[in-house]
Write a protein that holds these residues in place. Structure first.
Motif, PDB file in Angstrom:
ATOM      1  N   SER A   9      -3.968  -2.642  24.689  1.00 36.36           N
ATOM      2  CA  SER A   9      -4.714  -1.395  24.893  1.00 36.36           C
ATOM      3  C   SER A   9      -6.182  -1.612  24.549  1.00 36.36           C
ATOM      4  O   SER A   9      -6.548  -2.591  23.889  1.00 36.36           O
ATOM      5  N   VAL A  10      -7.018  -0.689  25.016  1.00 32.30           N
ATOM      6  CA  VAL A  10      -8.452  -0.772  24.770  1.00 32.30           C
ATOM      7  C   VAL A  10      -9.005   0.624  24.509  1.00 32.30           C
ATOM      8  O   VAL A  10      -8.536   1.610  25.084  1.00 32.30           O
ATOM      9  N   THR A  11      -9.962   0.704  23.608  1.00 33.85           N
ATOM     10  CA  THR A  11     -10.717   1.935  23.373  1.00 33.85           C
ATOM     11  C   THR A  11     -12.200   1.602  23.445  1.00 33.85           C
ATOM     12  O   THR A  11     -12.602   0.449  23.244  1.00 33.85           O
ATOM     13  N   GLY A  12     -12.999   2.619  23.722  1.00 30.15           N
ATOM     14  CA  GLY A  12     -14.439   2.404  23.804  1.00 30.15           C
ATOM     15  C   GLY A  12     -14.838   1.486  24.942  1.00 30.15           C
ATOM     16  O   GLY A  12     -15.858   0.788  24.853  1.00 30.15           O
ATOM     17  N   PHE A  13     -14.053   1.495  26.023  1.00 31.95           N
ATOM     18  CA  PHE A  13     -14.353   0.610  27.148  1.00 31.95           C
ATOM     19  C   PHE A  13     -15.634   1.056  27.846  1.00 31.95           C
ATOM     20  O   PHE A  13     -15.840   2.232  28.135  1.00 31.95           O
ATOM     21  N   ASN A  14     -16.497   0.084  28.118  1.00 31.64           N
ATOM     22  CA  ASN A  14     -17.749   0.362  28.810  1.00 31.64           C
ATOM     23  C   ASN A  14     -18.048  -0.800  29.748  1.00 31.64           C
ATOM     24  O   ASN A  14     -17.910  -1.967  29.375  1.00 31.64           O
ATOM     25  N   PHE A  15     -18.443  -0.457  30.960  1.00 29.20           N
ATOM     26  CA  PHE A  15     -18.716  -1.479  31.967  1.00 29.20           C
ATOM     27  C   PHE A  15     -20.066  -1.175  32.601  1.00 29.20           C
ATOM     28  O   PHE A  15     -20.208  -0.258  33.406  1.00 29.20           O
ATOM     29  N   SER A  16     -21.071  -1.939  32.183  1.00 29.62           N
ATOM     30  CA  SER A  16     -22.414  -1.721  32.709  1.00 29.62           C
ATOM     31  C   SER A  16     -23.266  -2.954  32.446  1.00 29.62           C
ATOM     32  O   SER A  16     -22.955  -3.768  31.562  1.00 29.62           O
ATOM     33  N   SER A  17     -24.345  -3.068  33.214  1.00 24.82           N
ATOM     34  CA  SER A  17     -25.310  -4.166  33.036  1.00 24.82           C
ATOM     35  C   SER A  17     -24.633  -5.530  33.044  1.00 24.82           C
ATOM     36  O   SER A  17     -24.938  -6.405  32.227  1.00 24.82           O
TER      37      SER A  17
END
Length: 229
Positions: free
Chosen positions: A76-84
């Motif tokens: 599992s993952v939390t705080g996922f962010n995909f940018s730059s």
């Protein structure tokens, strides 16, 4: 010619021939003993090589019984962010390892165990996490290995970024690979065990930044390379 002269002549004529026959006989016996010794030496060498290699062959046999069975039980993952061109998240995972061998000689002692998370052959995060040493006993005993990742990935090139963006937009499932590496010891051999767990699907919500593994447990391909030093 007198009888004495004839006897003397024949005696001296036959001496070289008799001596030659003796030399032939001695040479033949020497060759036989050399051949026997050669066969014995070669036989001992082959026997020694088999005795050294057999434990390694036993461990590298890919029949589902000699090597431990390793699966990803949850991810599992939390705080996922995909940018730059980077991926960031806090990752929690659990492996299940099982040993279906009988006997104390096939207890696997895992040391220096590391786990890496890969996204299209890029590390996520850009470092591995280490697990505590543990022993995997025989007869279907299971060990649950729990660990965490946290951090940003390596810089992703544009082609990888497009693939990940397309996966998120299509059904929200992003495919990751997980790799476990460990120095493993048994009573028979020491070597490196590698478990590759490919195409693990993680359903991610960009609204909440949370995600979890989908599709059930993921089987890992386990390989063992024995150290002959």
């Amino acid at each position: 010619m007198s009888l004495a002269s004839i006897y003397k002549y024949n005696t001296f004529q036959n001496l070289p021939e008799d001596r030659y026959e003796g030399e032939v006989l001695a040479g033949t016996c020497s060759d036989i003993w050399t051949g026997i010794l050669t066969v014995l030496v070669v036989g001992l060498a082959v026997t020694g090589a088999i005795s050294l290699c057999f434990p390694a062959l036993l461990l590298t046999r890919d029949d589902g019984h000699s090597l431990p069975q390793i699966k990803i039980n949850s991810f599992s993952v939390t705080g996922f962010n995909f940018s730059s061109n980077q991926v960031y998240g806090n990752w929690d995972f659990e492996f299940v390892a099982a040993n279906f061998n009988d006997g104390d000689s096939m207890i696997f002692a895992f040391q220096h165990t590391s786990v890496s998370l890969l996204l299209k052959n890029h590390d996520v995060p850009a470092y591995m996490t280490n697990l505590q040493p543990f022993e995997l006993g025989p007869e279907s005993l299971k060990s649950h290995l729990v660990g965490k990742f946290s951090g940003s990935s390596e810089f992703l090139d544009d082609s990888v970024t497009k693939i990940v963006a397309n996966e998120i937009m299509t059904d929200g499932v992003v495919k990751f690979d997980v790799k476990l590496e460990a120095l493993v010891k048994t009573k028979l051999r020491v070597g490196v065990l590698v478990a590759n767990c490919d195409d693990m699907g993680v359903l991610i919500s960009m609204d909440t930044g949370m995600g979890k593994m989908v599709g059930g447990t993921v089987d890992c391909n386990v390989e063992f390379t024995a150290n002959f030093n």
